[in-house]
Structures are given as structure tokens and as C-alpha cells.
Design a protein around this motif. Structure first.
Motif, mmCIF file in Angstrom:
data_model
loop_
_atom_site.group_PDB
_atom_site.id
_atom_site.type_symbol
_atom_site.label_atom_id
_atom_site.label_comp_id
_atom_site.label_asym_id
_atom_site.label_seq_id
_atom_site.Cartn_x
_atom_site.Cartn_y
_atom_site.Cartn_z
ATOM 1 N N GLY A 641 0.799 -1.225 0.000
ATOM 2 C CA GLY A 641 0.000 0.000 0.000
ATOM 3 C C GLY A 641 0.825 1.265 0.000
ATOM 4 N N ALA A 642 2.070 1.170 0.479
ATOM 5 C CA ALA A 642 2.947 2.338 0.476
ATOM 6 C C ALA A 642 3.202 2.845 -0.934
ATOM 7 N N TYR A 643 2.922 2.014 -1.937
ATOM 8 C CA TYR A 643 3.104 2.419 -3.330
ATOM 9 C C TYR A 643 1.783 2.731 -4.031
ATOM 10 N N TYR A 644 0.638 2.520 -3.345
ATOM 11 C CA TYR A 644 -0.638 2.944 -3.928
ATOM 12 C C TYR A 644 -0.636 4.470 -4.068
ATOM 13 N N TYR A 679 6.757 8.147 2.836
ATOM 14 C CA TYR A 679 7.115 9.538 3.106
ATOM 15 C C TYR A 679 8.444 9.900 2.457
ATOM 16 N N MET A 680 9.368 8.968 2.435
ATOM 17 C CA MET A 680 10.635 9.206 1.765
ATOM 18 C C MET A 680 10.425 9.490 0.279
ATOM 19 N N LEU A 681 9.472 8.789 -0.335
ATOM 20 C CA LEU A 681 9.234 8.913 -1.770
ATOM 21 C C LEU A 681 8.199 9.980 -2.131
ATOM 22 N N LEU A 682 7.714 10.743 -1.165
ATOM 23 C CA LEU A 682 6.692 11.748 -1.469
ATOM 24 C C LEU A 682 7.108 12.724 -2.567
ATOM 25 N N PRO A 683 8.364 13.203 -2.626
ATOM 26 C CA PRO A 683 8.721 14.087 -3.746
ATOM 27 C C PRO A 683 8.560 13.420 -5.105
ATOM 28 N N TYR A 684 8.887 12.147 -5.171
ATOM 29 C CA TYR A 684 8.723 11.402 -6.426
ATOM 30 C C TYR A 684 7.241 11.245 -6.758
ATOM 31 N N THR A 781 17.633 6.326 -14.585
ATOM 32 C CA THR A 781 16.659 7.223 -13.949
ATOM 33 C C THR A 781 17.253 7.893 -12.717
ATOM 34 N N ILE A 782 16.644 9.008 -12.328
ATOM 35 C CA ILE A 782 17.001 9.730 -11.110
ATOM 36 C C ILE A 782 15.725 9.939 -10.302
ATOM 37 N N ILE A 783 15.750 9.525 -9.046
ATOM 38 C CA ILE A 783 14.578 9.638 -8.175
ATOM 39 C C ILE A 783 14.870 10.629 -7.053
#
Length: 925
Positions: A641-644, A679-684, A781-783
Motif C-alpha cells: 500500500g505504500a506504493y498505492y 514519506y521518503m518517496l513523497l517528492p517522487y 533514472t534519477i529519483i
């Protein structure tokens, strides 16, 4: 939400004798044989259509023709003549073809058939191409003509006069892309006056549909050429690639049903329609690419995917090769208003579809983070305790939700004064930590003369009417209820005003809304919904707009929140029902799922399908709404779900409490880590939301969207792409020891936890680790990330960024970062930052990716890049040079560690101190 037992029992008594739960669920809803229009349409034989096109001409920039029945007698003497239909073909920019077929209004039909309003965005009509001429041609030696019109430099549309057929073909090759009525299955039941002795009524489980206008269904076949699979037409709990529903070896299969319904504990792997309906299908194949077909119609729809080689009882002969897929579309009412999208790539089709129905709304930043919900948090003390526990266990979250029990007797826009005596203060305490609250508001209004909302709606005449013209009275959560008529713009505007702070007492700027039960759900209605002969403004029958009811409710609520904020802030509204265009108004979720592994697994094809049809802001209830998940299932659900796109934990009130800290210290740690990943990936994610907002490209993508020539990906739906950079593989079995992951393409992939490298174009058998599910960053890619954990996303606003660079075989990579104020509409006037990062020839460059016509407003940020991680670079470089500052930094060489795992050494540049707003270069020395 769903019925507690006593309401199920009451509803069953009102309809018929009560049945056991499982048979009740099955028998509550109609199948095709119990649905007369579906049964009639499926009985048609190929070539049954006897319509031909005549009087073909250009009018008002469109190709217009009359469709007449060549087999009928002289209309002057025929007792029941088939009146001509009017066919209109229009061309639009980006090779979009629109085909409409309706009754001839000059012949005075009994009523005007319903055309769904306010789904097609106004900007679309400005893209119309004004057709200038028709080219006549004979095809295949046929002496009967066809009319050809321009669609684009690469495509043209063909109307074959006799037998009737419409198709799009490539100009250069003459190859077809899409066609309608190639098998002659088109049928259009015209409205007529009832003859003496005719009985048009339909009965189902004690309910009678008066059907005052009689049969009015439409059906036709659509063929996709160069196709290996078809996808789309949500919402169904089944595979991503749609399975044949009629064909060799398929016995008694149901069509895919599109009819918005409140389905109790829906089963997986079923073509049965549930909460939403989007009649948009996408075809994809290696030989030709991607195409799409959309039918704007809000009545019940049934769609068959026809298996190759089928010629048994029907007499239909379909190709056994994989170069074409045939489908059969059936609906109860409305008109033909269809759109052909030629692609040729997957993202092209999504751009074309959202050109018609609109791109997804740009959400507020907080809405893209984690949401905590339950039916119901009991009172203000419960809310305060749950909020405090998240902080105690160092678990971030952004939104706490309240279900129906927070209201005064299930009267919406009210609060239970004993349980929630100080709602504004409760919301302000959450807001002080950067958190928000969501409350539920449904379309059924309690019929209580002392209830202000019912009093106003009754006085103003704003309810849906029954077949006799009285306010419709159905049964839902409050008991006897009436339903707001959302078809009317006037009524929608009135509804929106209910959300003002003056009208919704106890609400604050940090309160947002949840629209549930808006299919609409009626506990004692036919199929747990509203009677089809109920009446809306203008005499429109409910059967004609049923699937769009929730769409208009969602629209009105979102518009109301915009009005509340004086059009300054973006709304957040979650809706259970949806329709084409719903993406413009907010998020949706997959409804009342169950706490089992099958529902965890089916969540991925369901969300991928929603994304393919415009609804990118979607999710499934983490943990399952019904039942009590074991700790392992709950952990795996949080990890997935963290990726939904929409990430919410939710549960039925009869389930055990399941907040992340209730399953032991180790499981709390695992769920915390999963939420931290989000939360770490929120900018992405936020950057991907902006991409969806501008192009229609979804956040969750099937593998074939990024690798359209890799046939291995075409039917895979256990793994998915998040944007173009991350591949995620779920773990869907209990106590799994290993998991197989197919990594497509020819480039390498990097394990996001360790930086370990895996080859593309191969299947890898990996250990199933308890710490996380497999996730890989694509080479090239750059994340962007934010690695400092806060209580909520709003407290991360000024935090620095990390860039993770995954080099390809050419030692190059690129990516983007989008930033705005996270809240307002100012981004529409250019108030945003959009940076493009490119690593090439040993240099990382940041440049402005803003559109030159972005607008006059500006947005600034003092945020910096605090860390750069480079995957796939050989050891050796010791320093990096930051320009134009001419700052020299040391490069660290060491293992990447995430979730406690370590891998090969990677390069890390710490504290380069460059601003995200600026142009700069960092060169590896």
C-alpha cells in the motif's frame, strides 16, 4: 461501509424472505439472462444489422448521414416503420474520432434520449477539425461506395455505406486500427408509443420497473486490430488483461458488467461490476501498439470480450490469430456517443482520452501521504489517543478520518454532541501538527422534518422523484431517506454551499470530505440501488444516468470545498462511485474489500485498470475492510500500500482494532518502515501526480506501458511500475520463502534497499524478506527523495532532498522534481518549481523544466540537495566539483543501507548545498 445484520434483515424482509448471506449476495443482483436488454443483444447473429448509410454529406464541419433499414417496407404503409437514425462523424486534433448516432429529432420521437452532460471538458470542442470534403471509394471491388474523411496526417476515417461499418485506418499502409459494426451486430431500439396490449414492465425480486418508454437499448461490436490483449472498463475485481467472456470452452460466462452497485464483500476474479463504471477499453499488441475506444453512456452496460475462433451456437467466426480482438458492447438506454483513439503508444492513448474527459486533478500534498481511518473512531478522546500513539511510535500520518457515527443520528453536516462536543478544537489540535481530518457525507438524507437539510431540500424540490413524481423514499443508514438530485447544476451549486463554514458548523479549513454510498446505495431498492424508473430533473429516468450519479455528487462536493476556500485551495474528496471525468474531482478507492490474500493480490490489477482509464488517484483499503488480518498479511499490505497512489488504512467497525502498534514490536517496526518508505518517496509521487495532471499518464503503470514491445509484460499484473523509474513486486502468499520477479527491458535494475544490480529481460528468484517487498530502480533514472522523517508531510516542506542516480550502460541517467506550495491553485499561474536532472559524461546538471507559458506567478524555495547517491558507478573518483560555486567535495564509497540490508559499494556526495531552484552542475573528478 456496509449493512449491519439488522439492516440486512430489514431490507430482506422488505424485498422477500431472508436468505443466507452468500446466496443473498448472489441473488441480490441480476445476471445477463435476468436483464432483458442483455439477453436480447446476446441473441443477435452476425449480419443482423440491416441499416445502410444514405444522404452522406458535410454539415457544420462534420460528416453526417442517415441510417435507414434496407429491409423495411414502404414507411407510408408499414404499420411499425423503423425511422431513420442520424449518424455524425467528427474529427479532432491528435487523431481523435467521435461518432454519434441518435434518433432523428425532426421525426418527433416520444422523448429526447439522454446525452450525458458535463463529462466532456469544454476545451475539447475547441480542438475540432472542420471537415472540408468527402472522398468516395469502392473497397475490395465492392460496387457500393464508402466515404473517407481526414482524421490526421497519418489516419483517416471510413464510413462504409452498405453494409454499415465505421473504421479508422492508417493512411500509409491501409491497415485498420479500430472498427465498429464489422460483424453487423449493431442494433438501436427506437423509442415508440406503447401499443394496446403491450406490457413493458420488468420485475426483479419483488420490484417492478414501469419502463414507460419501453425497450431502448443499443448494442454493437467493436474490433481492435494488431491487438494481443484488451484492458480497462473498470470496475471489476479481476485480472488486468480482460478475459474472453464468450468463445471456445467458455460456458455460461457473464459479460463484464458496468453498473455502479454497493456490492457486499465482493469476490475476486469476477466480471461483475461494482462501485464505478468507465466504458473505456484499451488494446495493446506488439505488432501495432495501442488504441482505445470510449463510449460516453451512463446507463447500465454489458461488454463481451469475444474469444478467437468462436463459431459455435452464434455462427460468429472470429480470427484465431492474435491480430484482432473483437468485443460486443450493450447498453440499456442513451445514445451512441463514442470516441476512437489511435495511439499509437500507451501514453498517447491516455493523453487522447484525457483530452476528452480531463486530466486528473492535482491534489494537495497532504492527500498523497498516509491516511488513518476506521468505522468509527468513537469520540474525541479516541481521536486524541490514536493521534498521540502515532507520535509515540514514530509513525508519520497526515489524515485521520471519521465515519458516519460521528454525526447526530446519521444526519450529515452535524456532530454527535456527546461524543464530539468540540469538533473545531479537535481539528485544530491535529492541524497544529500539520495533520488534517476527513468526515463522511453521503447522498441519502434522513427524512426527518426537524432536520434542516431535509427541510430545505423538500421545500426547494431538490430530491430525486419516484415514478409517480413524489420525492423518492428509500432506506439507507438513517432509515427512511431521500436522495439529492445531482443532475441539476442548480442543485449541485446549492449542495456545494452546504460546505461553507456557516452551514457546516464545526468544520475548519483542515477538514475535508468523503463521499460514500453514492452509487447510489438504497438498502431496500432493486439491486440495492435506486429504481430505474425514478425521475431526475427534465424527466430523465434514473436508468439513463445511473452510472453518473456518483460522478455528479463527487463534482458538487469538490466544487463546494473550492467555494469554501474562495477558490484558493485545492479540494480533497474521496468517492466510492465514479464515472469518466471523476479524475477531475479527487480520489477513489476499491470499496469494501476483505482481509485475505486474494484481495491483496487483486488490488494491483484493479488499481492498474483505474489508472489506465484516468483514475490515477486510487487505492485499496490497507488490511482489508472486512475481517481481521493476521499480522503477516497486514504487514505485507502496508508494504504494498505504500506504493498505492491513495494510501489509507481502513476497517469495518466489527473488526478488531488494527492500528500499526497493536501487533507486537517487530510488526510495528515493519509497518513503520513501510510508511516511512512512502514519506521518503513523497517528492517522487508528487512529481508523478503533476505528470498525471498535465498528460493523463497514470502513477501506477502496467509494465507494458513502459516496455510496450516486451510481450512478457502484456499479461503480468502482480508487478507494476511507479512512474517510469520504480518497479514493485508484491508478495501475495502466506509465509512465502521466495518470490519471482520479471525485470523487463535490456537495461539493469538496482535493488532500492541495497543497490545490488540485476539484469533486465530476465526472471529472478529472490528471497521473500520480511523487511520489505521487492522494489527496483530502473537504470537510467534519477529519483528525488526526502529522507528526514517528520510527523506529517506538511512538516517536511522545508526539508532538503536526496537524489538517487541509477546509471545505465552509458553511465547516464535523468529525472525530474516538481514542487509547489502543496495547497493552492497558484501552480496554474506558474507558481511552481520544475527541475530536470541529467547525469551524463560524469556530470550532474540541474536545469529549469518549466513550460515557457507557465504564467506570471513565481514560487521560490530555500530547499537544498543534501545528498546524491550514484548507483552503478565504478569506484575510483575521490572528489566532486560543484559549479558555479567552485566548491570541491569528497566522495564517499560505501554500501547503501535501507531496511537494515547492505549491498555493493556506491558513491555518495554529501551536502553539496545547491538550491533546488537554481541551475548548477556537479562534476565527478
Amino acid at each position: 461501509m456496509r449493512l449491519p445484520f439488522f439492516i440486512i434483515l430489514i431490507s430482506s424482509l422488505l424485498i422477500s424472505s431472508p436468505l443466507p448471506a452468500r446466496s443473498w449476495k448472489k441473488d441480490e443482483f441480476r445476471n445477463c439472462n435476468q436483464t432483458p436488454f442483455c439477453r436480447r443483444a446476446r441473441a443477435r447473429k452476425p449480419g443482423a444489422c440491416s441499416l445502410i448509410a444514405t444522404d452522406v454529406l458535410i454539415s457544420d464541419g462534420n460528416l453526417v448521414a442517415k441510417l435507414i433499414d434496407k429491409n423495411r417496407e414502404d414507411p407510408a404503409t408499414d404499420l411499425d416503420p423503423v425511422k431513420p437514425l442520424i449518424l455524425t462523424v467528427s474529427a479532432y486534433q491528435d487523431a481523435i474520432l467521435r461518432l454519434k448516432i441518435d434518433e432523428d429529432q425532426t421525426l418527433d420521437p416520444p422523448k429526447k434520449r439522454f446525452e450525458v452532460p458535463e463529462v466532456i471538458i469544454p476545451e475539447f470542442e475547441a480542438k475540432k477539425l472542420w471537415l472540408q470534403k468527402i472522398v468516395k471509394e469502392q473497397i475490395g471491388g465492392d460496387s457500393k461506395p464508402s466515404s473517407v474523411v481526414y482524421l490526421s496526417d497519418g489516419y483517416e476515417a471510413v464510413l462504409r455505406h452498405d453494409p454499415l461499418e465505421i473504421y479508422v485506418r492508417e493512411k500509409s499502409s491501409g491497415n485498420r486500427v479500430l472498427s465498429m459494426n464489422s460483424h453487423g451486430l449493431f442494433d438501436f431500439e427506437q423509442l415508440r408509443t406503447k401499443k394496446e396490449g403491450e406490457d413493458w414492465e420488468e420485475k426483479f425480486r419483488g420490484h417492478t420497473d414501469t419502463r414507460p418508454y419501453g425497450p431502448q437499448s443499443i448494442s454493437f461490436d467493436v474490433s481492435f486490430y494488431g491487438s494481443d490483449f484488451v484492458y480497462g472498463i473498470p470496475e471489476h475485481a479481476t485480472s488486468l488483461a480482460l478475459k474472453p467472456t464468450r468463445g471456445p470452452g467458455i460456458d455460461h460466462s457473464e459479460p463484464y458488467r458496468l453498473f455502479n452497485l454497493d456490492v457486499f464483500e465482493y469476490i475476486h476474479d469476477s466480471p461483475f461490476g461494482i462501485y464505478g463504471s468507465i466504458p473505456f477499453m484499451i488494446s495493446h499488441g506488439k505488432s501495432r501498439g495501442t488504441s482505445g475506444f470510449f463510449w460516453l453512456n451512463a446507463a447500465e452496460m454489458q461488454i463481451d470480450v469475444l474469444g478467437a475462433g468462436w463459431d459455435a451456437d452464434s455462427g460468429i467466426s472470429f480470427p484465431s490469430s492474435g491480430n484482432r480482438i473483437d468485443t460486443f458492447w450493450m447498453t440499456e438506454a442513451g445514445i451512441v456517443d463514442t470516441f476512437f483513439f489511435v495511439g499509437p503508444g500507451p501514453k498517447d492513448v491516455l493523453r487522447q482520452y484525457t483530452t476528452v474527459t480531463g486530466t486528473p486533478a492535482m491534489p494537495q500534498l497532504f492527500a498523497t501521504a498516509y491516511h488513518q481511518c476506521r468505522w468509527n473512531y468513537r469520540d474525541e478522546e479516541d481521536v486524541e489517543n490514536v493521534d498521540a500513539k502515532f507520535d509515540e511510535h514514530d509513525i508519520p500520518y497526515d489524515v485521520l478520518w471519521l465515519d458516519i457515527e460521528h454525526t447526530d443520528g446519521k444526519r450529515y453536516f452535524t456532530w454527535d454532541k456527546a461524543l464530539f462536543p468540540n469538533p473545531q478544537e479537535m481539528q485544530r489540535k491535529l492541524a497544529a501538527k500539520g495533520r488534517h481530518m476527513v468526515t463522511i457525507v453521503d447522498p441519502h438524507i434522513k427524512r426527518d422534518d426537524s432536520y434542516f437539510l431535509h427541510e430545505d431540500a423538500t421545500k426547494l424540490g431538490y430530491y430525486v422523484k419516484d415514478a409517480t413524481g413524489k420525492d423518492y423514499d428509500g432506506w439507507c443508514w438513517p432509515g427512511s431517506s431521500s436522495y439529492i438530485d445531482m443532475l441539476s447544476p442548480e442543485i449541485r451549486s446549492w449542495w456545494g454551499e452546504r460546505f461553507s463554514y456557516l452551514n457546516y458548523l464545526g468544520s475548519t479549513p483542515s477538514l475535508y470530505i468523503w463521499n460514500d454510498m453514492n452509487e447510489p446505495s438504497v438498502f431496500n431498492g432493486p439491486e440495492v440501488s435506486m429504481p430505474r424508473d425514478a425521475l431526475h430533473v427534465g424527466g430523465v429516468e434514473h436508468r439513463e444516468l445511473h452510472n453518473a450519479y456518483g460522478y455528479y455528487f463527487h463534482m458538487a462536493t469538490a466544487d463546494g470545498l473550492i467555494k469554501r476556500a474562495d477558490e484558493k485551495d485545492r479540494p480533497f474528496v474521496l468517492s466510492r462511485a465514479f464515472f469518466p471525468g471523476s479524475q477531475r474531482y479527487g480520489a477513489v478507492w476499491t470499496g469494501d474489500n476483505s482481509a485475505d490474500w486474494d484481495h491483496l493480490r487483486v488490488s494491483i490489477p484493479m488499481l492498474l485498470t483505474l489508472g489506465l482509464t484516468g483514475m490515477t488517484f486510487s487505492g485499496a483499503d490497507v488490511g482489508g475492510f472486512f475481517g481481521n488480518p493476521e499480522a503477516e498479511l497486514l504487514v505485507r499490505w502496508y508494504q504494498l500500500g505504500a506504493y498505492y497512489p491513495f494510501f489509507r488504512g481502513h476497517a469495518h467497525h466489527d473488526t478488531k482494532r488494527r492500528e500499526p502498534w497493536l501487533f507486537g514490536e517487530r510488526n510495528t517496526e515493519l509497518m513503520r518502515e513501510a510508511i516511512h518508505v512512502r514519506y521518503m518517496l513523497l517528492p517522487y509521487f508528487y512529481t508523478l501526480f503533476r505528470e498525471a495532471n498535465t498528460s493523463g499518464t497514470p502513477i501506477l503503470r502496467p509494465l507494458w506501458m513502459e516496455f510496450p514491445s516486451d510481450e512478457e509484460t502484456f499479461s503480468k499484473d502482480e508487478a507494476f511500475m511507479v512512474g517510469n523509474s520504480l518497479l514493485v513486486q508484491g508478495i501475495f502468499t502466506e509465509r512465502a520463502k521466495h518470490v519471482s520477479v520479471y525485470l523487463p527491458g535490456e537495461q539493469s535494475w538496482y535493488d532500492v534497499r541495497t543497490g545490488a544490480t540485476y539484469t533486465g529481460g530476465s526472471t529472478h528468484k529472490l528471497d521473500a524478506l520480511e523487511e520489505s517487498i521487492p522494489a527496483f530502480q530502473r537504470a537510467g533514472t534519477i529519483i528525488p527523495r526526502r529522507d528526514r522523517f517528520r510527523r506529517s508531510s506538511t512538516q517536511m516542506t522545508n526539508d532538503p532532498f536526496t537524489l538517487v542516480i541509477a546509471l545505465n550502460s552509458s553511465k547516464a541517467a535523468e529525472g525530474e522534481l516538481y514542487i509547489d506550495d502543496g495547497k493552492s491553485f497558484n501552480f496554474k499561474q506558474g507558481a511552481y518549481i520544475h527541475r530536470r536532472f541529467v547525469f551524463k559524461d560524469g556530470k550532474l546538471t540541474s536545469s529549469d523544466a518549466r513550460n515557457s507559458s507557465s504564467g506570471k506567478l513565481m514560487f521560490n524555495s530555500d530547499c537544498t540537495i543534501e545528498r546524491i547517491i550514484i548507483l552503478g558507478h565504478a569506484a575510483g573518483p575521490k572528489n566532486a566539483l560543484v559549479e558555479p560555486e567552485n566548491l570541491k567535495l569528497e566522495i564517499e564509497l560505501g554500501p547503501l543501507q535501507l531496511h537494515g540490508r547492505s549491498g555493493p559499494a556506491v558513491l555518495t556526495i554529501r551536502k553539496p548545498g545547491v538550491l533546488v531552484t537554481n541551475d548548477w552542475t556537479i562534476k565527478i573528478l
